[in-house]
Enzyme design. Structure first.
Site, PDB file in Angstrom:
ATOM      1  N   HIS A 165       0.669  -1.239   0.190  1.00 44.85           N
ATOM      2  CA  HIS A 165      -0.385  -0.140  -0.159  1.00 44.85           C
ATOM      3  C   HIS A 165       1.043   1.497   0.465  1.00 44.85           C
ATOM      4  O   HIS A 165       0.230   2.775  -0.535  1.00 44.85           O
ATOM      5  CB  HIS A 165      -0.778   0.001   1.151  1.00 44.85           C
ATOM      6  CG  HIS A 165      -2.214   0.732   1.792  1.00 44.85           C
ATOM      7  ND1 HIS A 165      -2.147   1.931   0.777  1.00 44.85           N
ATOM      8  CD2 HIS A 165      -3.701   0.252   1.347  1.00 44.85           C
ATOM      9  CE1 HIS A 165      -3.036   2.665   0.784  1.00 44.85           C
ATOM     10  NE2 HIS A 165      -4.147   1.119   1.208  1.00 44.85           N
ATOM     11  N   ASP A 404     -12.519  -4.257 -17.056  1.00 42.66           N
ATOM     12  CA  ASP A 404     -12.611  -5.404 -18.001  1.00 42.66           C
ATOM     13  C   ASP A 404     -11.450  -5.321 -19.242  1.00 42.66           C
ATOM     14  O   ASP A 404     -11.269  -4.086 -19.764  1.00 42.66           O
ATOM     15  CB  ASP A 404     -14.003  -4.135 -18.544  1.00 42.66           C
ATOM     16  CG  ASP A 404     -13.933  -5.756 -19.881  1.00 42.66           C
ATOM     17  OD1 ASP A 404     -13.311  -6.303 -20.431  1.00 42.66           O
ATOM     18  OD2 ASP A 404     -15.701  -4.745 -20.436  1.00 42.66           O
TER      19      ASP A 404
END
Length: 463
Positions: A165, A404
């Site tokens: 992170h 996608d």
């Protein structure tokens, strides 16, 4: 549970990214002390493994390489020198991302289901980061990200990621993932990638200013952390034993009804969001399920004045005195902590009171920007040690279901690391209708009790 088919390293195209070092800001440094993020994207993919290896994998690798050209901090390493050195991100030509390809014979529909399943079910799809190294001059070198693609023959694909992170928050990581996905979807060249995304990441730490002199406080925490790393070599406890994970959907209709209940009688007419009421509903349901189990075991602490704590992160990009663009690659999150007494949370109006408390924390974060009353690292530790802190992971604003790669949108996105840290994961609903998905990993007995309390609260509130 999985068969590894291939492993390799993916780098940006050679010679296109110069050697560069990036300092860590006071927004980045606290994440050095936190576990890695493990995010899994599942897609329908009705093709055999051979088709994937010969047709799909080459473009995945190429589009990833082109993406890393622009998001090179994810191919870099985090350098952690001893005191009085400062941590930084370092990229040199040839730095790479570990990428593995695997195959699973598990039932894909079961893996992506919302109902409770053993937490171990997802772990084989999570890649392992390469081990850290220590240079001759004592600098710890931490790899940033590892990727794994698991094929479920004729059923689906999982793109698994484990990442540090410290390099970037959820907004930065999802920018990276969507950029990669858009390139893979189009079979693009590098020039096409830029036109497709039309928003390259901003890799410039100088946009984050430090008017309050916060860096020194975080450097002191860092020096303590880096000097003590490796001292405790005891193996970690298996805290996933007998745990199950499930996904709960708080759809838009439920959220709107609960917003009406919360705003009734609110003289201040504060803005009530779907995020606030969803967090409040799940948090109170969690607390009541824990209290019920403790009572049944005659192990309850009925001190009404003890506090329960809830924590979430607020994006500061548009809330600072200095402008930080939305495309900034790094961390720009402020932790928000909510403290509420037990008597208020388990009472008749517990969910309403919890929602208003969360709302006040959001309002305070918007007002104060980068200022906070106490060191957030110490504040979090102090509350976590009580065992009564519920953190959140992810956000419904990240758009994880918009990723996608050319096989359609994900049918499920999971945060696997909540199995270990007890957080609730949050994402937007898959149907795109404005609701929120919440993921939980709980002991099986508590999950049973939570489901019962969750459904009871829905019925009680007419949701």
């Amino acid at each position: 549970m999985v068969k590894v088919l291939d492993s390799f390293l993916v780098s940006p195209p050679p010679g296109v990214v110069p050697t560069v070092s990036l300092r860590l800001t006071y927004f980045d440094m606290p994440w050095l002390f936190c576990p890695n993020v493990q995010r899994l994207f599942f897609y329908k993919f009705p093709h055999p493994t051979l088709y994937f290896m010969e047709t799909t994998l080459p473009m995945l690798k190429r589009s990833l390489s082109l993406t890393l050209q622009h998001f090179f901090p994810y191919a870099a390493n985090i350098m952690c020198p001893p005191s009085p050195g400062k941590p930084f991100i370092h990229y040199t030509d040839g730095d790479s991302v570990a990428f593995t390809v695997a195959e699973s014979d598990k039932d894909f529909d079961h893996v992506v289901a919302d109902y409770p399943r053993d937490v171990e079910l997802l772990h084989p799809f999570v890649p392992q980061l390469p081990s850290e190294e220590v240079t001759e001059d004592g600098i710890r070198v931490l790899p940033v990200i590892a990727l794994r693609v698991t094929v479920f023959p004729n059923s689906g694909i999982c793109i698994g990621s484990t990442y540090h992170h410290t390099v970037g928050d959820g907004k930065s990581f999802m920018h990276f993932m969507r950029f990669w996905a858009s390139g893979n979807r189009s079979g693009a060249t590098d020039g096409d990638l830029i036109r497709l995304e039309n928003s390259l990441p901003l890799i410039n730490k100088d946009v984050v200013k430090d008017p309050a002199g916060l860096e020194l406080a975080y450097l002191k925490n860092y020096w303590h952390w880096v000097s003590s790393r490796g001292e405790n070599s005891a193996p970690p406890k298996d805290i996933t034993s007998n745990k199950v994970r499930a996904t709960f959907t708080f759809d838009r209709a439920r959220a709107e009804r609960l917003k009406q209940l919360v705003t009734t009688g609110d003289a201040e007419q504060n803005h009530i969001s779907t995020f606030m009421v969803t967090c409040a509903f799940v948090w109170v349901s969690l607390i009541k399920s824990k209290e019920n189990l403790a009572y049944n075991l005659s192990d309850n602490d009925d001190d009404d004045n003890k506090f329960y704590y809830f924590m979430f992160s607020s994006d500061c990009r548009n809330r600072l005195e200095f402008p930080v663009p939305t495309t900034y690659l790094g961390n720009c999150l402020r932790p928000c902590i909510v403290d509420v007494k037990r008597s208020e949370l388990i009472g008749e109006d517990g969910i309403v009171l919890a929602a208003k408390a969360i709302g006040r924390a959001i309002k305070e974060a918007m007002r104060s920007g980068w200022e906070w009353a106490e060191d957030p690292v110490s504040a979090i530790r102090k509350r976590a040690i009580t065992g009564r802190l519920t953190p959140t992971a992810g956000s419904p604003k990240l758009g994880v279901y918009d990723t996608d790669f050319g096989w359609g949108k994900p049918c499920k996105v999971e945060l696997a690391h909540i199995d270990h840290d007890g957080a609730m994961s949050m994402a937007e609903c898959r149907d795109g209708q404005g609701g929120i998905e919440v993921g939980l990993a709980l002991n099986k007995n508590q999950m049973d009790e939570f489901v019962a309390v969750f459904e009871q609260n829905l019925k009680h509130l007419g949701l």
